[in-house]
Every structure is written in C-alpha cells, then in structure tokens.
Design an enzyme around this catalytic site. Sequence first.
Site, mmCIF file in Angstrom:
data_model
loop_
_atom_site.group_PDB
_atom_site.id
_atom_site.type_symbol
_atom_site.label_atom_id
_atom_site.label_comp_id
_atom_site.label_asym_id
_atom_site.label_seq_id
_atom_site.Cartn_x
_atom_site.Cartn_y
_atom_site.Cartn_z
ATOM 1 N N ASP A 242 -1.773 -0.618 5.898
ATOM 2 C CA ASP A 242 -2.148 -0.051 7.209
ATOM 3 C C ASP A 242 -3.647 0.169 7.373
ATOM 4 O OD1 ASP A 242 -2.290 2.100 5.318
ATOM 5 O OD2 ASP A 242 -2.334 3.483 7.020
ATOM 6 N N ASP B 36 -0.183 5.180 0.889
ATOM 7 C CA ASP B 36 -0.442 6.149 1.965
ATOM 8 C C ASP B 36 -0.466 5.485 3.340
ATOM 9 O OD1 ASP B 36 -0.654 8.014 0.020
ATOM 10 O OD2 ASP B 36 -2.808 8.343 0.192
ATOM 11 N N ASP C 46 0.871 -1.165 0.000
ATOM 12 C CA ASP C 46 0.000 0.000 0.000
ATOM 13 C C ASP C 46 0.922 1.234 0.000
ATOM 14 O OD1 ASP C 46 -2.276 1.709 0.612
ATOM 15 O OD2 ASP C 46 -1.501 1.774 2.660
#
Length: 265
Positions: free
Chosen positions: A207, A15, A13
Amino acid sequence: MVSLDQPLLIVTDLDGSLLDHHDYRWDAASEWLARLKQNQIPLVICSSKTAAEIIPLQKKLGIAGSPFIAENGARIVLEAEERRSEGQGHAYLALCQQLKGLQADFRFTGFHDFSDVEVSRFTGLTLAEASQSRQRDASEVVLWRDDAARLDEFRAALHQHGLALTQGGRFWHVMPEGCGKGHALQTLQQHLARREGITRTTIGLGDGPNDVPMLECVDYAVVIKGFSKTPVILTRDDEENVYHTAHVGPEGWREGLDYFLAQPD
Ligand SMILES: [Mg+2]
C-alpha cells in the site's frame, strides 16, 4: 488469470496491507491465509518491520519458518532461524554513528535515540513490540523534524555515505543504497528457484511508496488503497496485471487475491 494449482508465491507488505493500519489485525485475510496454506503456497512477508517483529508474527499467522524480507529489504532471512541474539546488529550501530554526524545539519530523531517507552507511545505498539522494533540489523527508522523541503538535501547527504531514504507508512527509513524491497525479492526468488527447481509466479500486495520496487517486479501487483499522501505510482506498462483495491488494509488484501486468483468452483 492465475490458478491456485500453479506454483505461486505471495509477497506481502504488513502495515496497511495484510495488517490493519490502526489495530494491526488481519481478520479479513484469514480465509485466504488458510486457503494458501491448504494449497502449500508460500507467503513471504516483505516489510519495514524487523526480523525480531516478523518471527513471532509469522507464528501467529501460521507461516513460521517461511523466508521473509525485513527492514524494507535491508535484511533477507531465507531459512528458518531463530534470532542469533537479542539486541542490535553491528551494521545497524555503524549506521547510527553515521546518522549521528548528520544530526548537526538536519533535525531528525532515529529509533536508536528513542526509548522503548517513547516508541510504544507514538506507534501504539505494546512495550514488548516496541522493543522488538528497536532490535534492528541494517536500517534505521527516522522521525523527520525538519522542513519537508529539506528532504532532498538530506537525501543527497545520505548518498555521500552510500545510504538511501525510503518513505514508510509512518516514518522515513534509512538503509544502504541498492537494497530495497525489489532487490531483496529478486535475491529471495533466485534462492527459492535454485532450491525448488521451479520458478514461481508471484503476486505482490502493498500500500505504500516503499512497496513500489516490489510491486514493479512481481508478476501480478495488488496496490492496496492506502493512507499515505504520496500515491503509489507504478511505471510498469502491463496494466492488466495491476489491480488497485477499493478497500484498505486486510479487506483490500482479500479483495486483491479474490481478483487475481480463480476461486475454486
Ligand atoms: Mg504498508
């Protein structure tokens, strides 16, 4: 434990994972990026960002031409390709029309409804980056302005149109059903396995709740400590293959790879 000598694939991922949630920097991850490159281990970006945002970022990260997953899985780019043209895809414009119909019943605003200047203002992206984030192909980013209790109702309404809702770091994402990060990763892996004749061991890092389908289907999962109020809960039962980091963002990213990958010497 995994070794750098075996065929690996790192899926990440952006961001809040490889990129810092606030300033989009990746300093802490640089050393690992160099090591992966040196060992010819592909790094596959799997993000809610658009292809128009990911392609220039790949160049900066030194991984230009690698396959990637954009728009939360709604777009898979397998081969190096330049964007066909500036602007928005047909599928996206059709999706925006469907959402327009739903705005009579629910209060929300999509990226389609905003200008580049507005998107730049509330994301902290530069104007050029905001423009790239609005060059969408298959999914819409939504700022929810209605009561949080009405989200389930919204989900049901989207389902009537064959659409699904996913929570991102800052926004909600609307995309066709059955094409999240997990599905996209499986398609990408099948393609790579056919092309290379080998199946790579996967390490995934993310996250947020939108990373869950990806983190469920990789061999080793790094759950990076995040800012989202919604916790990342995995249902897989091989706890030994899941690592939760103490650090956030790129520091957590580094920590996760340090944990799973045997250090040389
Ligand atoms: Mg994230």
